[in-house]
Design an enzyme around this catalytic site. Sequence first.
Site, short mmCIF file in Angstrom:
data_model
loop_
_atom_site.label_atom_id
_atom_site.label_comp_id
_atom_site.label_asym_id
_atom_site.label_seq_id
_atom_site.Cartn_x
_atom_site.Cartn_y
_atom_site.Cartn_z
N PRO A 160 0.81 -1.22 0.00
CA PRO A 160 0.00 0.00 0.00
C PRO A 160 0.85 1.27 0.00
CG PRO A 160 0.12 -0.89 2.21
CD PRO A 160 0.86 -1.86 1.33
N ASP A 178 -1.99 3.04 2.55
CA ASP A 178 -1.28 3.14 3.81
C ASP A 178 -1.67 4.47 4.43
OD1 ASP A 178 0.44 2.32 5.76
OD2 ASP A 178 2.26 2.88 4.70
N TRP A 187 5.22 0.56 9.28
CA TRP A 187 5.67 -0.57 8.46
C TRP A 187 5.16 -1.89 9.01
CZ3 TRP A 187 7.58 0.12 3.78
CH2 TRP A 187 8.01 1.41 3.45
N GLN A 195 12.08 -1.04 -1.25
CA GLN A 195 11.31 -1.90 -0.36
C GLN A 195 12.10 -3.10 0.16
OE1 GLN A 195 8.70 -0.76 0.88
NE2 GLN A 195 8.47 0.92 -0.56
N TRP A 199 9.02 -2.75 2.91
CA TRP A 199 7.90 -3.69 2.97
C TRP A 199 8.33 -5.15 2.85
CZ3 TRP A 199 4.33 -5.91 -1.00
CH2 TRP A 199 3.11 -6.29 -0.44
N LYS A 237 17.33 11.31 -8.71
CA LYS A 237 16.10 10.69 -8.27
C LYS A 237 14.94 11.66 -8.50
CE LYS A 237 14.77 8.24 -4.06
NZ LYS A 237 15.29 7.78 -2.78
N LYS A 297 9.80 15.71 -5.77
CA LYS A 297 8.97 16.88 -5.92
C LYS A 297 9.68 18.14 -5.46
CE LYS A 297 6.36 14.03 -4.14
NZ LYS A 297 5.57 13.41 -3.11
#
Length: 990
Positions: free
Chosen positions: A49, A89, A521, A556, A560, A593, A596
Amino acid sequence: MPPDEEGTGAPTAPEIQRRVLRYWEEHGVPDRAYGGTPDGPVFRFTEGPPGVNGPPHLGHTEPRTLKDVQLRYRRMRGARIVSAMGGWDCHGLPVELAIERKHGLKSHRDIESFGVERFCDECRATALTYADVWREMSRRQGFWLDYDHPYRTMDAPYIESVWWALKTLFDRGLLDKGHYVLPYCPRCETTLSSHEVAQGYREVSDPSVTVRFPLEGEERDLLAWTTTPWTLPANLLVVAHPDLEYSVVRTGDGRDVVLATQAVPRYFSGPVEVVARLPGADLAGRGYVPPFDAAGPGDGRYRVVLDDFVTAHEGTGLVHSAPSFGPDDYRIGAREKVGVFDPLDGRGVFGDAVPLVRGKPFKTADPILVADLAERGRLFRSETIRHTYPFCWRCDHALLYRAIDSWFVRTSRVTDALVRYNRASRWVPEYLRDGRFGNFLTEAKDWALSRSRYWGTPLPVWVCAKGHATCLGSFAELAQLSGAPLPADFDPHRVTVDRVVLSCPTCGGESRREPYTVDVWFDSGCAPFAQFHYPFEPGPFDPAAPLDFVSEAIDQTRGWYYTLLVIATMVFDRPAFRANLTCEFLLEETGRKMSKSRGRVLEPLELLDRIGGDPIRWLFLSQDFTAPIRAGEDTLEKSGHRTLGALRNVVAFHLENARADRLPPVLTAPTASNVLDRWLLSRLEGLRTASTGAHESFDPRPAAAAVREFVDDLSTWYLRRSRPRFWAAADRPERRAAHATLAFVLLELSRLLAPLLPFTAEWVWQEVGERGWSAADRSVHFAGWPTESAARDPALEAGMRELRDLVEVGRELRQRAEVRSRIPLAELVLFGPASPELAGLGTEGTALLAEELNVKRVVRASAESAAGYPESAWVVREDGGRPVAALPRRPSPELLEEGWAREVGRRLQQARKELGLRYLDPVAVTVSAPEPIARALRRRSTALATDLLADPFDVVETPLEPGPDIRRWDVDGVAFSARIVRRATGAAPG
RNA sequence: GGGCCCGUAGCUUAGUUUGGCUGGAGCACCCGGCUGAUAACCGGGAGGUCGUCGGUUCAAAUCCGACCGGGCCCA
């Protein structure tokens, strides 16, 4: 395509996408697709998520493409997807920070006076702010998950499942409270997990000071180095290495200094007077005067102790130790039983214990403390250094390490199982399994689970005055132990849960909740079962079964993937997933990378609209996504030009061709006799095999590569060489065969493309198939995966490869002979016998070669030498001294004439096109050309008139009257001209 | 400071596991050809210190070492 659009060519990717989306949505195709086949074999998947209180960036479409490819493939294989739920999430600092910023809240006290309940309400309302943008992005990239029924980590049933997991750990002794040194953000007033810390290292300038620690009763000072002067008031010990050699150096100011011999050159230039040398072990136990009298007296404090962690690579080889502020310090402090002294409050501000800096935040205390040391003659050296220091990844405040109470998941006790279960998983790319991820497992530290925060899953642990801890695993238990039923709309967040006082099951005393939330997490790691409210409701979750597939980006491995594995191991005693597909990041054009906060962002919604979902999916699939991919506007726009564009044009050609003569769709493999048809069908079967193998091994790269090659062959060889057959009359067998082959291949191809390029595949399926755009169950995504498309014929494919190589040789020869392709040549000579594969193509193969190279015949000559082919008349291609092929240098007069007629004919056709005439528009043509050409044209005037739809077709040798409808050409020094006039429409064509 | 991945033409890259023919392709560029599906296609050309240095070897883009640069992860 409607008749008035005839000849406008293929639709663009965005046009196709809009058409397909309209069809899908009108007929509810995705809704029927998500779960796959209800009674099919189970394929277990969980969407990791994303947090959606912020907008997605283009990089997020990369792993989502990979997930979607595999899920679409499994659906086509008839699998039942458990589950295709989307997920959000919802908890955690990102959400809390948005609310803090909105209301200018800066501390726990601010939040508490604002009202925790109100604060959580606002978090709940904000958590899904951008969910709609994420959904829209999914729609436009063709990412099929059920977002009408997503799981949300903040929902009560989800939280109850998380509680159940925590309780399971607690009962197994794997969840308990400890006091350890942890990274801590004083602004957020909470501990952080190590992976959060890793995101926030930055290069900064800090003080670098070397401080004198006067030895008790000696005229000597120990030198210790630190970059955190604010920890000096908490100093309790100095640590030396037992085996390092230390020197006592005379300084001339009356007090000698002690430091590691290796460190002497760093502090003294030139010759130094060393009074004594001694091993570190000899320093043990000596007492010293601490730099600040803040911690007060205590057993064993302010003396030198020994430890192996000390090095002399930097500093003095003597380490100032404040057990509250460093993991090694804490360990040594505990061993030496000197206690812990922490002069900072929760916000990192000095309290009464250090009057000099009372009320100062820890970092701002540095210069004050250093100045004071200098004044008291305790400062040996003071400099500034650049080094990396951790900052809070969310609020950017400097972190500190401090000893603090925290609840831990004792992952270090199951290291072996983590490693074993990880080894049971397939990783793509493979090296991550035992590399980056595996290394991390072997060093797994206990998981600091608790957070001193507000918006999260509350830690379901209650503790009574006597210290008995009770962990609750369900809301029913909560109701039972609190002695009051829960309201129907019970929301298990802070305040609601904090208010509940239990009676301790052990002693009957009042038991209050530990005031923590749980690391987000842990929430997401529970997703495979919490999304089903396991074990409280019946559902498809099987505790014994790992997921079949997960796919995320590289970050991840520490996020995750890790929490999935820990929870699978500790709660269910099995691996977390069978297969895992991991991509690297999508980088900006500059190689940085996507972020924003830095300049211009590639806006995903706009790009998916303007460029199309399939070209963007293709960008990821056609490159190696296990390495970082760089993408700018340019790259994106070009993505898919080659393969997708060629494919769209082949389909457009087919449709125009089939519809002009109302040729039917072809649903089953035709029995082909033509060599090109047999070849294409064999290539199709090769594509099917390669694609199946790729998807079965969870790696779409070989499938995409095979598609690229197939489309290339289809467009640039099959179609090119089959064109004469497509132009034959509709009832001719060769036209029927070519049509049947192409129609079948395109339809079959669309199924093979469906996982990779869902929009393009749907368009092809609907347009080429039998009942276009008609009903939900007519989608290509319900068409099933092809089992066998056609017969494979490796010898035929090899022969065709050889033949195409010979075409290249022939073109080179023509180039060298300086005879343009339109002028026929008498023969192509091939030296030596044909290979069995090439010979296997038979006379059809020879004809292909002759047509492609515009020669009248292909002949074979002895391989021995090119002696009979003198340079004056022949161009010869040799390989390694042996002749391969030869071509005459000049055409015969007859052939030249034929070539000229063809040349003029082509130019006239070109002119028709440029005049905007349609295929069937009749014209009147007058050509003016000098004698040899005029004669050639007259001889062929009937055929030319038919081709050009010209009536009359006149050839003259006199110059034409100048006028606007005159076109002139000059080819190889020969000038000719023509007048082309469109005749009144309505006249019968031909 | 430690670990993993990477560095090949202006750009994107194959080849590196297992050393071996002249380092292969696509985009862009130049010349020519072909073309009534194509944003194409075909031939030719130009463009390479295979990150740098050293080593092993008859032979290194490939194996070994050091260094430089990039990315990620860990501290």
